[in-house]
Design a protein around this motif. Sequence first.
Motif, PDB file in Angstrom:
ATOM      1  N   THR A  93      22.081  33.171  81.298  1.00  0.00           N
ATOM      2  CA  THR A  93      21.029  33.069  82.318  1.00  0.00           C
ATOM      3  C   THR A  93      21.354  33.984  83.500  1.00  0.00           C
ATOM      4  O   THR A  93      20.469  34.654  84.037  1.00  0.00           O
ATOM      5  CB  THR A  93      20.875  31.604  82.790  1.00  0.00           C
ATOM      6  OG1 THR A  93      20.524  30.806  81.656  1.00  0.00           O
ATOM      7  CG2 THR A  93      19.793  31.469  83.841  1.00  0.00           C
ATOM      8  N   ASP A 114      19.145  37.191  84.860  1.00  0.00           N
ATOM      9  CA  ASP A 114      18.705  37.323  86.242  1.00  0.00           C
ATOM     10  C   ASP A 114      19.238  38.595  86.901  1.00  0.00           C
ATOM     11  O   ASP A 114      18.571  39.176  87.759  1.00  0.00           O
ATOM     12  CB  ASP A 114      19.089  36.086  87.044  1.00  0.00           C
ATOM     13  CG  ASP A 114      18.250  34.864  86.659  1.00  0.00           C
ATOM     14  OD1 ASP A 114      17.374  34.982  85.777  1.00  0.00           O
ATOM     15  OD2 ASP A 114      18.484  33.792  87.241  1.00  0.00           O
ATOM     16  N   THR A 172       9.228  32.329  89.021  1.00  0.00           N
ATOM     17  CA  THR A 172      10.535  31.909  89.500  1.00  0.00           C
ATOM     18  C   THR A 172      11.456  31.750  88.307  1.00  0.00           C
ATOM     19  O   THR A 172      11.110  31.071  87.339  1.00  0.00           O
ATOM     20  CB  THR A 172      10.419  30.565  90.246  1.00  0.00           C
ATOM     21  OG1 THR A 172       9.466  30.722  91.292  1.00  0.00           O
ATOM     22  CG2 THR A 172      11.746  30.143  90.831  1.00  0.00           C
ATOM     23  N   PRO A 173      12.644  32.383  88.362  1.00  0.00           N
ATOM     24  CA  PRO A 173      13.575  32.223  87.244  1.00  0.00           C
ATOM     25  C   PRO A 173      13.969  30.755  87.069  1.00  0.00           C
ATOM     26  O   PRO A 173      14.062  30.006  88.038  1.00  0.00           O
ATOM     27  CB  PRO A 173      14.792  33.047  87.660  1.00  0.00           C
ATOM     28  CG  PRO A 173      14.331  33.936  88.766  1.00  0.00           C
ATOM     29  CD  PRO A 173      13.180  33.236  89.411  1.00  0.00           C
ATOM     30  N   THR A 174      14.171  30.386  85.823  1.00  0.00           N
ATOM     31  CA  THR A 174      14.593  29.016  85.533  1.00  0.00           C
ATOM     32  C   THR A 174      15.997  29.045  84.950  1.00  0.00           C
ATOM     33  O   THR A 174      16.453  30.073  84.455  1.00  0.00           O
ATOM     34  CB  THR A 174      13.636  28.351  84.529  1.00  0.00           C
ATOM     35  OG1 THR A 174      13.627  29.139  83.333  1.00  0.00           O
ATOM     36  CG2 THR A 174      12.238  28.236  85.093  1.00  0.00           C
ATOM     37  N   GLY A 175      16.646  27.921  85.009  1.00  0.00           N
ATOM     38  CA  GLY A 175      17.985  27.806  84.448  1.00  0.00           C
ATOM     39  C   GLY A 175      19.054  27.989  85.504  1.00  0.00           C
ATOM     40  O   GLY A 175      18.842  28.633  86.533  1.00  0.00           O
ATOM     41  N   LYS A 176      20.191  27.414  85.239  1.00  0.00           N
ATOM     42  CA  LYS A 176      21.325  27.476  86.156  1.00  0.00           C
ATOM     43  C   LYS A 176      22.035  28.823  86.012  1.00  0.00           C
ATOM     44  O   LYS A 176      22.255  29.298  84.898  1.00  0.00           O
ATOM     45  CB  LYS A 176      22.285  26.333  85.850  1.00  0.00           C
ATOM     46  CG  LYS A 176      23.437  26.254  86.791  1.00  0.00           C
ATOM     47  CD  LYS A 176      24.340  25.074  86.467  1.00  0.00           C
ATOM     48  CE  LYS A 176      25.511  25.088  87.438  1.00  0.00           C
ATOM     49  NZ  LYS A 176      26.526  24.139  87.092  1.00  0.00           N
TER      50      LYS A 176
END
Length: 175
Positions: free
Chosen positions: A44, A48, A90-94
């Motif tokens: 992730t 990003d 909006t990016p998702t994930g940690k």
Amino acid sequence: MNEPLADEDVAYIRSTIDPATRKAACLLKWGRGEALLTPEVTLTTARDLTAAAAHAEADVAFLAYCREDLKVDLRTAGFMLRDIRARRPTPTGKTALRIEALAGARTGNALVHIGRGSMKVELTPDEAREMAGHWTEAAVAAQIDVRLRYVLGEQPSLGPGDLEQIFAKLQGLQR
């Protein structure tokens, strides 16, 4: 363009295993800090980093278009860019890092700022993409390493010490 990064500014990541669970993991070292990450968080973060590089370059191109072709003042172009950014998904994930795409309206430079805790550094888009590649490789290697450890561990002639020597040698080749 950018000053060379000092050793404490370099975020290094490699494949490993979580000693508590024996599952795939990635070890992030940056300055004096270390963190054990899952391959999912690592991937992730890589995604990003790549997206931020593209956004920074697109933002610089947009600002240049506004200034040169539309003859819009920088303040107005900045407001327009802010509104465009708000419409991006909006990016998702940690992720393991704070990641921000920046466009220098006056300098025309695209930058990616990254940070973790008190550590921070700015990268060119190409440096961010290169970093993303390393993070992707580490995540994939971690997943393969766990499977390989399992298969090699089934061999009666190989003990735990032998496995550690094999993987120490493999990790040395990653650098």
